[in-house]
Write a protein that holds these residues in place. Structure first.
Motif, PDB file in Angstrom:
ATOM      1  N   LEU A  57      15.711  11.774 -32.554  1.00 18.04           N
ATOM      2  CA  LEU A  57      14.739  11.452 -31.507  1.00 18.04           C
ATOM      3  C   LEU A  57      15.361  11.545 -30.123  1.00 18.04           C
ATOM      4  CD1 LEU A  57      12.977   8.310 -33.026  1.00 18.04           C
ATOM      5  CD2 LEU A  57      12.287  10.713 -33.211  1.00 18.04           C
ATOM      6  N   THR A  58      14.534  11.886 -29.159  1.00 16.94           N
ATOM      7  CA  THR A  58      14.894  11.788 -27.743  1.00 16.94           C
ATOM      8  C   THR A  58      14.048  10.683 -27.141  1.00 16.94           C
ATOM      9  OG1 THR A  58      15.415  14.143 -27.580  1.00 16.94           O
ATOM     10  CG2 THR A  58      14.982  12.969 -25.519  1.00 16.94           C
ATOM     11  N   ILE A  59      14.693   9.656 -26.605  1.00 12.49           N
ATOM     12  CA  ILE A  59      13.987   8.537 -25.972  1.00 12.49           C
ATOM     13  C   ILE A  59      14.335   8.570 -24.491  1.00 12.49           C
ATOM     14  CG2 ILE A  59      13.671   6.037 -25.905  1.00 12.49           C
ATOM     15  CD1 ILE A  59      14.433   6.026 -28.891  1.00 12.49           C
ATOM     16  N   GLN A  60      13.320   8.793 -23.666  1.00 13.49           N
ATOM     17  CA  GLN A  60      13.515   9.111 -22.249  1.00 13.49           C
ATOM     18  C   GLN A  60      12.827   8.095 -21.358  1.00 13.49           C
ATOM     19  OE1 GLN A  60      14.936  12.137 -20.524  1.00 13.49           O
ATOM     20  NE2 GLN A  60      14.664  10.574 -18.953  1.00 13.49           N
ATOM     21  N   GLY A  61      13.545   7.564 -20.378  1.00 10.51           N
ATOM     22  CA  GLY A  61      12.918   6.763 -19.338  1.00 10.51           C
ATOM     23  C   GLY A  61      12.386   7.652 -18.228  1.00 10.51           C
ATOM     24  N   SER A  62      11.572   7.078 -17.356  1.00  8.70           N
ATOM     25  CA  SER A  62      11.005   7.829 -16.232  1.00  8.70           C
ATOM     26  C   SER A  62      10.809   6.879 -15.066  1.00  8.70           C
ATOM     27  CB  SER A  62       9.658   8.458 -16.630  1.00  8.70           C
ATOM     28  OG  SER A  62       9.104   9.192 -15.561  1.00  8.70           O
ATOM     29  N   PHE A  63      11.400   7.238 -13.906  1.00  6.10           N
ATOM     30  CA  PHE A  63      11.351   6.367 -12.726  1.00  6.10           C
ATOM     31  C   PHE A  63      10.836   7.138 -11.520  1.00  6.10           C
ATOM     32  CE2 PHE A  63      13.583   4.262  -9.070  1.00  6.10           C
ATOM     33  CZ  PHE A  63      12.929   3.039  -9.148  1.00  6.10           C
ATOM     34  N   ILE A  64       9.824   6.655 -10.912  1.00  2.67           N
ATOM     35  CA  ILE A  64       9.111   7.168  -9.734  1.00  2.67           C
ATOM     36  C   ILE A  64       8.811   8.666  -9.837  1.00  2.67           C
ATOM     37  CG2 ILE A  64       9.702   5.211  -8.291  1.00  2.67           C
ATOM     38  CD1 ILE A  64      11.745   6.894  -6.800  1.00  2.67           C
ATOM     39  N   ASN A  65       8.988   9.455  -8.760  1.00  3.85           N
ATOM     40  CA  ASN A  65       8.232  10.711  -8.686  1.00  3.85           C
ATOM     41  C   ASN A  65       8.867  11.833  -7.869  1.00  3.85           C
ATOM     42  OD1 ASN A  65       8.109   9.399  -6.217  1.00  3.85           O
ATOM     43  ND2 ASN A  65       6.033  10.065  -5.782  1.00  3.85           N
ATOM     44  N   PRO A  66      10.127  12.140  -8.019  1.00  4.73           N
ATOM     45  CA  PRO A  66      10.729  13.137  -7.126  1.00  4.73           C
ATOM     46  C   PRO A  66      10.109  14.528  -7.268  1.00  4.73           C
ATOM     47  CG  PRO A  66      12.141  12.750  -9.008  1.00  4.73           C
ATOM     48  CD  PRO A  66      11.056  11.718  -9.077  1.00  4.73           C
ATOM     49  N   ASN A  67       9.865  15.173  -6.152  1.00 10.63           N
ATOM     50  CA  ASN A  67       9.447  16.583  -6.117  1.00 10.63           C
ATOM     51  C   ASN A  67       8.224  16.870  -6.987  1.00 10.63           C
ATOM     52  OD1 ASN A  67      11.804  17.181  -4.505  1.00 10.63           O
ATOM     53  ND2 ASN A  67      12.994  17.098  -6.396  1.00 10.63           N
ATOM     54  N   ALA A  68       7.257  15.964  -6.952  1.00  9.22           N
ATOM     55  CA  ALA A  68       6.091  16.113  -7.832  1.00  9.22           C
ATOM     56  C   ALA A  68       4.763  16.126  -7.084  1.00  9.22           C
ATOM     57  CB  ALA A  68       6.087  15.002  -8.883  1.00  9.22           C
ATOM     58  N   PHE A  69       4.780  15.985  -5.771  1.00 12.92           N
ATOM     59  CA  PHE A  69       3.512  15.888  -5.037  1.00 12.92           C
ATOM     60  C   PHE A  69       2.756  17.215  -4.987  1.00 12.92           C
ATOM     61  CE2 PHE A  69       1.946  12.248  -2.386  1.00 12.92           C
ATOM     62  CZ  PHE A  69       2.483  11.263  -3.190  1.00 12.92           C
ATOM     63  N   THR A  74      -4.914   8.576  -5.322  1.00 15.62           N
ATOM     64  CA  THR A  74      -4.288   8.489  -6.644  1.00 15.62           C
ATOM     65  C   THR A  74      -3.188   9.533  -6.832  1.00 15.62           C
ATOM     66  OG1 THR A  74      -5.809  10.020  -7.783  1.00 15.62           O
ATOM     67  CG2 THR A  74      -6.499   7.717  -7.598  1.00 15.62           C
ATOM     68  N   ILE A  75      -2.880  10.315  -5.809  1.00 14.67           N
ATOM     69  CA  ILE A  75      -1.870  11.368  -5.969  1.00 14.67           C
ATOM     70  C   ILE A  75      -0.498  10.775  -6.258  1.00 14.67           C
ATOM     71  CG2 ILE A  75      -0.646  13.215  -4.751  1.00 14.67           C
ATOM     72  CD1 ILE A  75      -3.362  13.942  -3.461  1.00 14.67           C
ATOM     73  N   GLY A  82       0.824  -1.208   0.000  1.00 16.09           N
ATOM     74  CA  GLY A  82       0.000   0.000   0.000  1.00 16.09           C
ATOM     75  C   GLY A  82       0.853   1.250   0.000  1.00 16.09           C
ATOM     76  N   HIS A  83       1.283   1.680  -1.202  1.00 20.70           N
ATOM     77  CA  HIS A  83       2.138   2.865  -1.310  1.00 20.70           C
ATOM     78  C   HIS A  83       1.389   4.065  -1.882  1.00 20.70           C
ATOM     79  CE1 HIS A  83       2.474   0.891  -5.244  1.00 20.70           C
ATOM     80  NE2 HIS A  83       2.720   2.085  -5.743  1.00 20.70           N
ATOM     81  N   GLU A  84       0.099   3.909  -2.155  1.00 18.99           N
ATOM     82  CA  GLU A  84      -0.731   5.011  -2.634  1.00 18.99           C
ATOM     83  C   GLU A  84      -1.817   5.237  -1.582  1.00 18.99           C
ATOM     84  OE1 GLU A  84      -0.337   3.468  -7.284  1.00 18.99           O
ATOM     85  OE2 GLU A  84      -2.318   3.775  -6.400  1.00 18.99           O
ATOM     86  N   ASN A  85      -1.677   6.279  -0.774  1.00 18.19           N
ATOM     87  CA  ASN A  85      -2.506   6.361   0.427  1.00 18.19           C
ATOM     88  C   ASN A  85      -3.077   7.752   0.685  1.00 18.19           C
ATOM     89  OD1 ASN A  85      -1.787   3.619   1.330  1.00 18.19           O
ATOM     90  ND2 ASN A  85       0.261   4.483   1.590  1.00 18.19           N
ATOM     91  N   SER A  86      -4.200   7.748   1.387  1.00 16.97           N
ATOM     92  CA  SER A  86      -4.754   8.973   1.968  1.00 16.97           C
ATOM     93  C   SER A  86      -5.290   8.637   3.345  1.00 16.97           C
ATOM     94  CB  SER A  86      -5.876   9.538   1.088  1.00 16.97           C
ATOM     95  OG  SER A  86      -6.989   8.639   1.060  1.00 16.97           O
TER      96      SER A  86
END
Length: 333
Positions: free
Chosen positions: A274-286, A144-145, A60-64
């Motif tokens: 082309l630019t091909i970009q990965g994306s991992f988790i969520n820093p500084n986005a809350f 869902t944040i 449970g890592h998505e919580n309110s």
């Protein structure tokens, strides 16, 4: 208190466990809702998420929830506050933390992954990852944040301007989030590709999608400045690269299997620049994610498909419940 415990790979049990003790820098939260996502499926099946989950553990890592207790050093929230939690906890000491890329932290830990999370009546988290939420955001939506924040991080990795034509591949929850986010960030045309006609049509009617493609029968044109792949399968990753025009950006957001590979034409990457970009988790986005929900620029309620109880969670993780786009678990009253 009641908790749904991952006791072994592919096995969960509802147990009565002790209420957690709060450390000086921590907050105890009475859970209202917890989200279920692809990471939970992986952890349930013994695969890594942002980090490894070692049973016994409460996912449970998505919580309110509501703050029930605060440690002696906590100043950012108080008892009774409505909150959500960024699960990811960075060490602040490794090379990646020191160079401004905490999401790549060598010592990453996470609520609901490496320490007990929200699939229990009460859980603790460092105060540094606890965020107040406004009254205008429901507890259900607030669960869902965390996935919103992962998508926001992906958006921040791209160069977004209004002239662009964007395509989202993948009609799951994350793909549907990206449809709304691209519009919120000012992209003038957003198209959507997937395999379920009802979801594609919903997003066209409710969220301003221009063109929809069912990838089981439609050909996607190579005409896009931004392509977001939100599936994680080799065939859709290849489709994402093929859908680009010159100078395009491709965000590989979907989580593939650890041993999966896809093919692409390396000359095309060169020739199209082309630019091909990965994306991992969520820093500084809350903070951005909370603001997007509070402002109404994101509307998640129509794309939450299931509200579960704790005893229904394992059936979803086993794939026994069909048609799940996004499931949230009602844990508290």
């Amino acid at each position: 208190m009641k908790a749904l415990v991952l006791t072994a790979t592919k096995h969960m049990e509802i147990e009565d466990i002790d209420q957690p003790t709060v450390k000086p820098n921590e907050v105890r939260i009475d859970t209202k809702y917890a989200g279920i996502c692809g990471t939970d499926h992986a952890l349930y099946n013994g695969l890594p998420g942002s980090a490894d989950a070692v049973p016994p553990i409460v996912l449970g890592h998505e919580n309110s929830g509501v703050v029930a207790e605060v440690g002696s050093e906590v100043t950012n929230v108080k008892v009774g506050d409505r909150v959500t939690v960024d699960p990811n906890i960075y060490c602040g000491q490794c090379f990646y933390c020191h160079t401004g890329r905490p999401e790549l932290c060598d010592n990453l830990s996470a609520v609901g992954v490496t320490r007990n999370g929200g699939l229990e009546q009460s859980f603790t988290a460092p105060a540094s990852v606890v965020y107040p939420i406004p009254e205008s955001v429901s507890f259900k939506d607030a669960a869902t944040i965390e996935p919103i924040s992962c998508a926001v991080h992906g958006m921040k990795l791209l160069k977004i301007t209004p002239y662009q034509r964007a395509l989202v591949i993948g009609d799951g929850f994350m793909g549907q989030l990206f449809v709304q986010l691209l519009s919120a960030y000012g992209v003038h045309q957003v198209d959507f590709a997937g395999i379920i006609d009802e979801k594609l049509q919903l997003n066209k009617e409710k969220f301003g999608v221009t063109n929809i493609y069912n990838t089981t029968r439609d050909k996607i044109p190579s005409d896009y400045d931004v392509v977001i792949e939100a599936v994680g399968l080799p065939q859709t990753q290849e489709q994402a690269v093929e859908a680009t025009r010159k100078g395009a950006q491709v965000l590989m957001f979907g989580v593939g299997k650890p041993d999966a590979h896809f093919q692409m034409n390396t000359y095309e990457v060169y020739q199209k620049q082309l630019t091909i970009q990965g994306s991992f988790i969520n820093p500084n986005a809350f903070e951005d994610s909370i603001a997007l929900l509070a402002s109404g620029k994101l509307n998640v309620d129509p794309i939450i498909s299931h509200v579960l109880t704790l005893d229904q969670v394992e059936g979803v993780l086993q794939g026994k419940v069909k048609g799940v786009s996004k499931a949230v678990v009602k844990v508290g009253d």
